[in-house]
Design a protein around this motif. Structure first.
Motif: not given
Length: 384
Positions: A319-321, A283-284, A291, A295, A204, A287-288, A323
């Motif tokens: 983190i996430q978007q 990144l997990t 995540y 959270k 990832r 997807g959103k 990253c």
């Protein structure tokens, strides 16, 4: 004294081995039986199971190995009763160790927990099990002490053993020239990539890190490769990008680096304690949606231990978007070129070091453990 120790992963093996070394100073008659790894084995005693045979991570992997996991529990229970130690010392690894704490308590064996499971981040309800089944909890972060205090459970803080591991690391005096020559690297400044130790995590995060290479032509990027991951796996991810690899030399690599891109976890703290400016990238999977669910379950403001310990944003967490190559490159440029920004991070690293109690944590914990056992054993004899 007879000590039975359970560590289920590489970091536990490291910290438990340093604790064993310190216990032998406190207790010249110390005998060890343990679940752990090569570092613990080097300290002497009997290794029951290597962590390579017990480390099952991820829901699917656990399901596939339920039979082995049950067999390990049975073996550990039988072996513990046969050995009859003065104390069972548990090192993190909560899925296995909390069950063993309950079993040991049921059979009258004293239980010490060294390096608390991360119940302060999620599964806070496990604190009830700990209060019932653990005689002494030894914490390595100040915020953990506050967490348990909130739950009216007294714990003992002795500093962080990572400081000992870093202070006593081999090749501490190695020069940049020697390191680069040894690993056939160029003389360009190094940016270290610490993308984790598990395949899913590496798949990832590493590609995103690698996409920043073209923005820094005057630097060389070097991956701290996980010893358990073969070169073909990394080669498939890297493709034709210009990047180097070093295996089993994470501390050596970091101390020669100008900056680092680091996944969350212990690596962020290690990077800070080695005084290397960093960008935290995470990144997990899933997807959103996954995540967002995660959270909600987490009870912490930050994902990096550096920020958690200091209770403020010391290192940037992407983190996430966030990253992505653009944001990572912008932050990396800041810590490389903006001296005021860079020096502020380095100053906060020094404050972090002081807050963690300085070197000598392993010796302090060993002293507390041995003194507790002396008091407990004396009390047991007086009752007879």
């Amino acid at each position: 004294m007879n000590y039975y120790i359970i560590a289920g992963e590489a970091s536990g093996d490291l910290h438990a081995s340093n604790l064993m070394k310190a216990l032998k100073v406190e207790d010249t008659d110390a005998h060890f039986r343990f679940w752990g790894g090569d570092l613990m084995q080097a300290q002497g005693g009997e290794l029951v199971k290597h962590y390579r045979e017990t480390a099952f991570m991820g829901f699917v992997t656990v399901l596939k190995n339920l039979g082995k996991i049950r067999a390990n529990f049975k073996l550990c229970e039988k072996d513990l009763l046969s050995y009859q130690p003065d104390v069972l010392i548990l090192v993190d690894y909560p899925g296995f160790n909390l069950r063993m704490a309950k079993f040991a308590r049921k059979h009258g064996i004293r239980v010490h927990y060294y390096i608390s499971p991360k119940i302060w981040a999620w599964k806070e309800g496990r604190v009830k099990q700990i209060k019932v089944n653990v005689d002494r909890m030894f914490t390595i972060f100040p915020f953990e002490t506050e967490f348990y205090k909130k739950h009216n459970y007294p714990v003992s803080f002795g500093g962080n053993p990572l400081l000992d591991a870093i202070e006593n690391r081999p090749n501490k005096e190695e020069s940049f020239a020697d390191f680069t020559a040894k690993n056939q690297l160029s003389d360009l400044p190094i940016i270290a990539l610490l993308a984790g130790s598990r395949k899913q995590e590496i798949e990832r995060i590493l590609p995103v890190m690698l996409d920043t290479i073209s923005s820094f032509p005057d630097h060389q990027f070097v991956v701290a490769a996980a010893p358990s991951i073969d070169k073909a796996f990394y080669a498939n991810i890297v493709g034709d990008r210009k990047v180097a690899f070093v295996y089993g030399q994470t501390y050596d690599l970091l101390q020669q680096s100008k900056a680092a891109l680091v996944t969350s976890g212990t690596a962020t703290l290690e990077t800070a304690l080695l005084r290397i400016p960093q960008v935290v990238c995470y990144l997990t999977g899933g997807g959103k949606l996954l995540y967002a669910i995660g959270k909600r379950l987490l009870h912490v403001k930050y994902i990096s231990l550096v920020n958690l310990v200091m209770d403020q944003l010391i290192v940037k967490e992407l983190i996430q978007q966030y990253c992505n190559p653009k944001d990572i490159s912008e932050e990396l440029t800041l810590i490389l070129d903006n001296m005021e920004y860079r020096n502020k991070m380095l100053h906060n690293y020094q404050l972090l070091h002081e807050k963690l109690g300085g070197a000598g944590a392993s010796a302090r914990f060993a002293k507390m453990i041995y003194e507790d056992l002396q008091v407990h054993c004396a009390g047991s004899i007086s009752k007879v």
